[in-house]
Design a protein around this motif. Structure first.
Motif, PDB file in Angstrom:
ATOM      1  N   SER A 166       0.793  -1.218   0.000  1.00  0.00           N
ATOM      2  CA  SER A 166       0.000   0.000   0.000  1.00  0.00           C
ATOM      3  C   SER A 166       0.833   1.280   0.000  1.00  0.00           C
ATOM      4  O   SER A 166       0.293   2.358   0.169  1.00  0.00           O
ATOM      5  N   ILE A 167       2.129   1.169  -0.200  1.00  0.00           N
ATOM      6  CA  ILE A 167       2.902   2.409  -0.216  1.00  0.00           C
ATOM      7  C   ILE A 167       3.312   2.851  -1.613  1.00  0.00           C
ATOM      8  O   ILE A 167       3.086   3.981  -1.996  1.00  0.00           O
ATOM      9  N   GLU A 168       3.878   1.950  -2.385  1.00  0.00           N
ATOM     10  CA  GLU A 168       4.434   2.374  -3.669  1.00  0.00           C
ATOM     11  C   GLU A 168       3.599   1.811  -4.805  1.00  0.00           C
ATOM     12  O   GLU A 168       3.647   0.639  -5.099  1.00  0.00           O
ATOM     13  N   THR A 169       2.871   2.672  -5.452  1.00  0.00           N
ATOM     14  CA  THR A 169       1.957   2.165  -6.461  1.00  0.00           C
ATOM     15  C   THR A 169       2.673   1.606  -7.687  1.00  0.00           C
ATOM     16  O   THR A 169       2.145   0.729  -8.343  1.00  0.00           O
ATOM     17  N   ASP A 170       3.852   2.107  -7.996  1.00  0.00           N
ATOM     18  CA  ASP A 170       4.489   1.646  -9.224  1.00  0.00           C
ATOM     19  C   ASP A 170       5.562   0.594  -8.967  1.00  0.00           C
ATOM     20  O   ASP A 170       6.364   0.305  -9.828  1.00  0.00           O
ATOM     21  N   LEU A 171       5.570   0.015  -7.768  1.00  0.00           N
ATOM     22  CA  LEU A 171       6.518  -1.063  -7.488  1.00  0.00           C
ATOM     23  C   LEU A 171       5.766  -2.242  -6.892  1.00  0.00           C
ATOM     24  O   LEU A 171       5.017  -2.080  -5.938  1.00  0.00           O
ATOM     25  N   SER A 172       5.974  -3.415  -7.452  1.00  0.00           N
ATOM     26  CA  SER A 172       5.376  -4.602  -6.853  1.00  0.00           C
ATOM     27  C   SER A 172       6.207  -5.007  -5.643  1.00  0.00           C
ATOM     28  O   SER A 172       7.284  -4.479  -5.387  1.00  0.00           O
ATOM     29  N   GLN A 173       5.710  -5.983  -4.901  1.00  0.00           N
ATOM     30  CA  GLN A 173       6.416  -6.369  -3.691  1.00  0.00           C
ATOM     31  C   GLN A 173       7.768  -7.011  -3.981  1.00  0.00           C
ATOM     32  O   GLN A 173       8.739  -6.743  -3.299  1.00  0.00           O
ATOM     33  N   GLN A 174       7.807  -7.858  -4.998  1.00  0.00           N
ATOM     34  CA  GLN A 174       9.096  -8.475  -5.308  1.00  0.00           C
ATOM     35  C   GLN A 174      10.078  -7.437  -5.802  1.00  0.00           C
ATOM     36  O   GLN A 174      11.282  -7.537  -5.564  1.00  0.00           O
ATOM     37  N   GLU A 175       9.556  -6.434  -6.490  1.00  0.00           N
ATOM     38  CA  GLU A 175      10.447  -5.363  -6.935  1.00  0.00           C
ATOM     39  C   GLU A 175      11.006  -4.609  -5.733  1.00  0.00           C
ATOM     40  O   GLU A 175      12.196  -4.277  -5.701  1.00  0.00           O
ATOM     41  N   CYS A 176      10.170  -4.399  -4.737  1.00  0.00           N
ATOM     42  CA  CYS A 176      10.657  -3.778  -3.505  1.00  0.00           C
ATOM     43  C   CYS A 176      11.725  -4.647  -2.851  1.00  0.00           C
ATOM     44  O   CYS A 176      12.782  -4.158  -2.446  1.00  0.00           O
ATOM     45  N   HIS A 177      11.453  -5.937  -2.755  1.00  0.00           N
ATOM     46  CA  HIS A 177      12.421  -6.839  -2.141  1.00  0.00           C
ATOM     47  C   HIS A 177      13.758  -6.739  -2.845  1.00  0.00           C
ATOM     48  O   HIS A 177      14.806  -6.650  -2.216  1.00  0.00           O
ATOM     49  N   MET A 178      13.685  -6.767  -4.168  1.00  0.00           N
ATOM     50  CA  MET A 178      14.932  -6.773  -4.926  1.00  0.00           C
ATOM     51  C   MET A 178      15.700  -5.472  -4.722  1.00  0.00           C
ATOM     52  O   MET A 178      16.913  -5.487  -4.522  1.00  0.00           O
ATOM     53  N   LEU A 179      14.993  -4.377  -4.733  1.00  0.00           N
ATOM     54  CA  LEU A 179      15.659  -3.091  -4.515  1.00  0.00           C
ATOM     55  C   LEU A 179      16.373  -3.087  -3.157  1.00  0.00           C
ATOM     56  O   LEU A 179      17.515  -2.653  -3.037  1.00  0.00           O
ATOM     57  N   VAL A 180      15.665  -3.563  -2.139  1.00  0.00           N
ATOM     58  CA  VAL A 180      16.268  -3.542  -0.810  1.00  0.00           C
ATOM     59  C   VAL A 180      17.510  -4.415  -0.760  1.00  0.00           C
ATOM     60  O   VAL A 180      18.510  -4.070  -0.124  1.00  0.00           O
ATOM     61  N   LYS A 181      17.454  -5.552  -1.467  1.00  0.00           N
ATOM     62  CA  LYS A 181      18.617  -6.448  -1.460  1.00  0.00           C
ATOM     63  C   LYS A 181      19.807  -5.846  -2.204  1.00  0.00           C
ATOM     64  O   LYS A 181      20.954  -6.204  -1.952  1.00  0.00           O
ATOM     65  N   LEU A 182      19.544  -4.952  -3.131  1.00  0.00           N
ATOM     66  CA  LEU A 182      20.612  -4.429  -3.979  1.00  0.00           C
ATOM     67  C   LEU A 182      21.349  -3.280  -3.282  1.00  0.00           C
ATOM     68  O   LEU A 182      21.433  -2.172  -3.812  1.00  0.00           O
ATOM     69  N   ASP A 183      21.915  -3.573  -2.129  1.00  0.00           N
ATOM     70  CA  ASP A 183      22.711  -2.542  -1.463  1.00  0.00           C
ATOM     71  C   ASP A 183      24.004  -2.301  -2.232  1.00  0.00           C
ATOM     72  O   ASP A 183      24.676  -1.306  -2.022  1.00  0.00           O
ATOM     73  N   GLN A 184      24.350  -3.234  -3.101  1.00  0.00           N
ATOM     74  CA  GLN A 184      25.494  -3.060  -3.986  1.00  0.00           C
ATOM     75  C   GLN A 184      25.245  -3.925  -5.218  1.00  0.00           C
ATOM     76  O   GLN A 184      24.378  -4.792  -5.178  1.00  0.00           O
ATOM     77  N   PRO A 185      25.995  -3.684  -6.302  1.00  0.00           N
ATOM     78  CA  PRO A 185      25.755  -4.483  -7.510  1.00  0.00           C
ATOM     79  C   PRO A 185      25.889  -5.967  -7.211  1.00  0.00           C
ATOM     80  O   PRO A 185      26.790  -6.399  -6.495  1.00  0.00           O
ATOM     81  N   LYS A 186      24.965  -6.728  -7.744  1.00  0.00           N
ATOM     82  CA  LYS A 186      24.974  -8.163  -7.493  1.00  0.00           C
ATOM     83  C   LYS A 186      24.652  -8.927  -8.756  1.00  0.00           C
ATOM     84  O   LYS A 186      23.872  -8.459  -9.596  1.00  0.00           O
ATOM     85  N   ARG A 187      25.191 -10.104  -8.851  1.00  0.00           N
ATOM     86  CA  ARG A 187      24.841 -10.997  -9.947  1.00  0.00           C
ATOM     87  C   ARG A 187      23.461 -11.574  -9.689  1.00  0.00           C
ATOM     88  O   ARG A 187      23.042 -11.764  -8.548  1.00  0.00           O
ATOM     89  N   MET A 188      22.797 -11.883 -10.776  1.00  0.00           N
ATOM     90  CA  MET A 188      21.426 -12.355 -10.652  1.00  0.00           C
ATOM     91  C   MET A 188      21.355 -13.675  -9.894  1.00  0.00           C
ATOM     92  O   MET A 188      20.420 -13.914  -9.132  1.00  0.00           O
ATOM     93  N   GLY A 189      22.328 -14.534 -10.111  1.00  0.00           N
ATOM     94  CA  GLY A 189      22.334 -15.801  -9.400  1.00  0.00           C
ATOM     95  C   GLY A 189      22.488 -15.602  -7.903  1.00  0.00           C
ATOM     96  O   GLY A 189      21.844 -16.286  -7.098  1.00  0.00           O
ATOM     97  N   VAL A 190      23.345 -14.672  -7.526  1.00  0.00           N
ATOM     98  CA  VAL A 190      23.522 -14.364  -6.105  1.00  0.00           C
ATOM     99  C   VAL A 190      22.214 -13.859  -5.517  1.00  0.00           C
ATOM    100  O   VAL A 190      21.809 -14.242  -4.416  1.00  0.00           O
ATOM    101  N   LEU A 191      21.562 -13.028  -6.292  1.00  0.00           N
ATOM    102  CA  LEU A 191      20.300 -12.472  -5.836  1.00  0.00           C
ATOM    103  C   LEU A 191      19.246 -13.573  -5.685  1.00  0.00           C
ATOM    104  O   LEU A 191      18.464 -13.569  -4.727  1.00  0.00           O
ATOM    105  N   ALA A 192      19.238 -14.504  -6.603  1.00  0.00           N
ATOM    106  CA  ALA A 192      18.284 -15.612  -6.519  1.00  0.00           C
ATOM    107  C   ALA A 192      18.517 -16.410  -5.241  1.00  0.00           C
ATOM    108  O   ALA A 192      17.578 -16.737  -4.518  1.00  0.00           O
ATOM    109  N   ALA A 193      19.775 -16.711  -4.963  1.00  0.00           N
ATOM    110  CA  ALA A 193      20.090 -17.446  -3.736  1.00  0.00           C
ATOM    111  C   ALA A 193      19.661 -16.623  -2.527  1.00  0.00           C
ATOM    112  O   ALA A 193      19.088 -17.139  -1.573  1.00  0.00           O
ATOM    113  N   ASP A 194      19.927 -15.336  -2.587  1.00  0.00           N
ATOM    114  CA  ASP A 194      19.636 -14.436  -1.490  1.00  0.00           C
ATOM    115  C   ASP A 194      18.136 -14.362  -1.217  1.00  0.00           C
ATOM    116  O   ASP A 194      17.702 -14.199  -0.077  1.00  0.00           O
ATOM    117  N   MET A 195      17.348 -14.453  -2.276  1.00  0.00           N
ATOM    118  CA  MET A 195      15.908 -14.345  -2.115  1.00  0.00           C
ATOM    119  C   MET A 195      15.249 -15.713  -2.114  1.00  0.00           C
ATOM    120  O   MET A 195      14.025 -15.824  -2.176  1.00  0.00           O
TER     121      MET A 195
END
Lengths: 155, 155
Positions: free
Chosen positions: B35-64
């Motif tokens: 209910s806060i960000e109309t143009d971001l889905s929840q997974q998009e929010c999750h991903m943004l928060v995880k991206l505190d620094q550049p990451k490879r997609m595979g790392v991100l998959a493991a992370d999430m």
DNA sequence: CTTGAATAGTTCGAATTGTGAAGTATGTCA
DNA sequence: TGACATACTTCACAATTCGAACTATTCAAG
């Protein structure tokens, strides 16, 4: 790799650390649950665990932070599979009480036991840490159920 | 089985209490996030928060704790909306690094701040309790990321 | 330097799932 | 009695996720 992740975590605020831990645990538990009971979906498992005693569907919806129509679907599935029955609430004929059958009670006992093992294995916490985590988790849940629910449904 | 609330609660193991708290908090946070960000889905929010620094997609998959194809879809959306760019990993030309744009960094800062508020308001914990909860949550997350990536999607 | 196996990410079709609006039955209050 | 609120159901639809097959690149032998 995971070491680096752990180090970076420490630079985040406690709230974000807590959220990330909660999300990881939730996702991990979901994954684990999905792989134990072939004839129960995850929401069906959730509902069984919540049904420690007969409950009205509206109460259950509040308890699971979802809408009544979701409860209807899950209850239909569990009733069809013989895990519970709908019984008319003597105090309000609009409402239904969901009551576990013997099969449902048995399945619930199994689930509760299995869930405990899953939690211990997923979290890696010792008994004291688990107790402390549970204490805080109860407090959080209390707060959510008190504040997060439109009035009146508590019970 | 009795109707006494106290007995009902005490009949639950700490593990189940912990799980119920985690589920309630997760559901509540999801609801709040939605209910806060109309143009971001929840997974998009999750991903943004995880991206505190550049990451490879595979790392991100493991992370999430998810599969690569899910990361692809979310990254596509975020890239299309200008929150991040894909940059070829100089060490491995098969891999992509997800790098936040200025817009993405700004959105992430807002999200992290908002998420902190959401956690405080949802949990109702004070600072000391939050710190303790975060400590245990970090420990849990560490354990999950170390032990919990089964059937080897990533290592 | 060639070949084959493993890995990183992508595409796409399918299954699951949750939701909100409209509908039915019952309760509440004036 | 009538008007409105509540408890649950139905249903069509959107969102999300997954898995299998695919391309490109790397690695390990030989």
């Amino acid at each position: 790799m995971t070491n680096e992740i752990g180090q970076r975590l420490s630079s985040l605020t406690p709230e974000i650390q807590a959220m990330m831990g909660v999300y990881a645990l939730y996702w991990k538990l979901e994954e684990s649950f999905a792989s134990i009971e072939t004839d129960l979906s995850q929401q069906e498992c959730h509902m069984l665990v919540k049904l420690d005693q007969p409950k009205r569907m509206g109460v259950l919806a509040a308890d699971m932070l979802t809408v009544p129509s979701t409860i209807t679907a899950t209850a239909d599935a569990l009733e069809g599979a013989g895990y519970l029955t709908r019984q008319s609430d003597p105090n309000d004929r609009r409402a239904w009480l969901l009551v576990l059958t013997d099969k449902g009670t048995e399945a619930r006992n199994m689930l509760v036991a299995t869930a405990g093992e899953l939690f211990r294995s997923a979290s890696g916490l010792n008994d004291a840490e688990t107790a402390e985590f549970a204490r805080l988790a109860c407090k959080i849940r209390d707060n959510i159920l008190k504040t997060g629910i439109p009035e009146g449904l508590t019970k």
